[in-house]
Motif scaffolding. Structure first.
Motif, short mmCIF file in Angstrom:
data_model
loop_
_atom_site.label_atom_id
_atom_site.label_comp_id
_atom_site.label_asym_id
_atom_site.label_seq_id
_atom_site.Cartn_x
_atom_site.Cartn_y
_atom_site.Cartn_z
N ALA A 1 8.59 16.69 -8.61
CA ALA A 1 8.73 17.73 -9.64
C ALA A 1 7.44 17.86 -10.43
N GLY A 2 6.37 18.20 -9.77
CA GLY A 2 5.10 18.39 -10.45
C GLY A 2 4.14 17.23 -10.27
N SER A 3 2.96 17.39 -10.85
CA SER A 3 1.91 16.37 -10.76
C SER A 3 2.36 15.12 -11.51
N GLN A 4 2.13 13.97 -10.91
CA GLN A 4 2.63 12.73 -11.50
C GLN A 4 2.11 11.50 -10.78
N LYS A 5 2.51 10.34 -11.32
CA LYS A 5 2.22 9.05 -10.70
C LYS A 5 3.49 8.58 -10.00
N VAL A 6 3.33 8.09 -8.77
CA VAL A 6 4.42 7.50 -8.01
C VAL A 6 4.12 6.01 -7.88
N VAL A 7 5.13 5.18 -8.10
CA VAL A 7 4.95 3.72 -8.07
C VAL A 7 5.92 3.10 -7.08
N ARG B 1 0.85 -1.19 0.00
CA ARG B 1 0.00 0.00 0.00
C ARG B 1 0.88 1.24 0.00
N LEU B 2 0.58 2.17 -0.91
CA LEU B 2 1.29 3.43 -1.03
C LEU B 2 0.29 4.55 -0.79
N ASP B 3 0.51 5.32 0.27
CA ASP B 3 -0.38 6.43 0.60
C ASP B 3 0.34 7.75 0.38
N LEU B 4 -0.20 8.55 -0.52
CA LEU B 4 0.26 9.91 -0.79
C LEU B 4 -0.97 10.79 -0.85
N ALA C 1 3.01 -4.42 -6.37
CA ALA C 1 3.10 -3.01 -6.73
C ALA C 1 1.93 -2.23 -6.17
N ALA C 2 2.16 -0.93 -6.04
CA ALA C 2 1.12 0.02 -5.64
C ALA C 2 1.47 1.34 -6.33
N ALA C 3 0.44 2.11 -6.68
CA ALA C 3 0.67 3.39 -7.36
C ALA C 3 -0.28 4.44 -6.80
N ALA C 4 0.14 5.69 -6.92
CA ALA C 4 -0.69 6.80 -6.48
C ALA C 4 -0.44 7.99 -7.39
N ASP C 5 -1.52 8.68 -7.74
CA ASP C 5 -1.43 9.91 -8.52
C ASP C 5 -1.45 11.09 -7.56
#
Length: 156
Positions: free
Chosen positions: A122-128, A57-60, A140-144
């Protein structure tokens, strides 16, 4: 009403409920795995393997006012032993100058993983985040994240 007729009515009712539930399942849209961003190091880590989108789980925050300090929390529930254990968790950024933001290594098996940190974006993006297990499996986990004031403008 005889016992046979009551049983038959109950059986028909359950059959109709099951059929209705099956029809509803086919009518609902399927949930696909998140799309992976085009990051060469991420593709290299996968090496043709397909990650499972569970357990990690990735929490942003969905909206970060300042890209200089974005809170991040990584968790992965255990227990891992006697099965495969987590060897490392890699954190990738879609738009940062350095896309491989961090690697957390676990040389000794642990009960569960909880990482609280802050990252620069560095700006709006997806982190994985990708967890590499001792048996070679990937989770895997991802967050926008929408970033209003970008960081990493100096290339770091």
């Amino acid at each position: 009403m005889s016992a046979h007729a009551a049983l038959s009515t109950l059986t028909r009712r359950r059959l109709l409920q099951g059929t209705a539930a099956l029809a509803l399942v086919h009518a609902l849209p399927s949930v696909a795995a998140p799309e992976m961003p085009d990051i060469p190091l991420l593709a290299e880590l996968h090496a043709g393997r397909t990650p499972r989108w569970e357990r990690l789980r990735l929490d942003l925050p969905a909206l970060a006012d300042n890209g200089q300090t974005v809170p991040l929390k990584l968790t992965m529930s255990g227990p891992f032993s006697p099965g495969p254990t987590v060897q490392a968790i890699h954190l990738f950024s879609e738009k940062n100058p350095v896309p491989d933001m961090a690697v957390f290594e676990f040389p000794v098996p642990i009960e569960k993983i909880e990482i609280d940190s802050r990252v620069r974006l560095a700006g709006s993006q997806k982190v994985v985040a990708v967890a590499v297990m001792s048996d070679g499996a990937l989770y895997a986990a991802a967050a926008d994240v929408v970033v209003t004031i970008a960081a990493c403008l100096d290339g770091s």
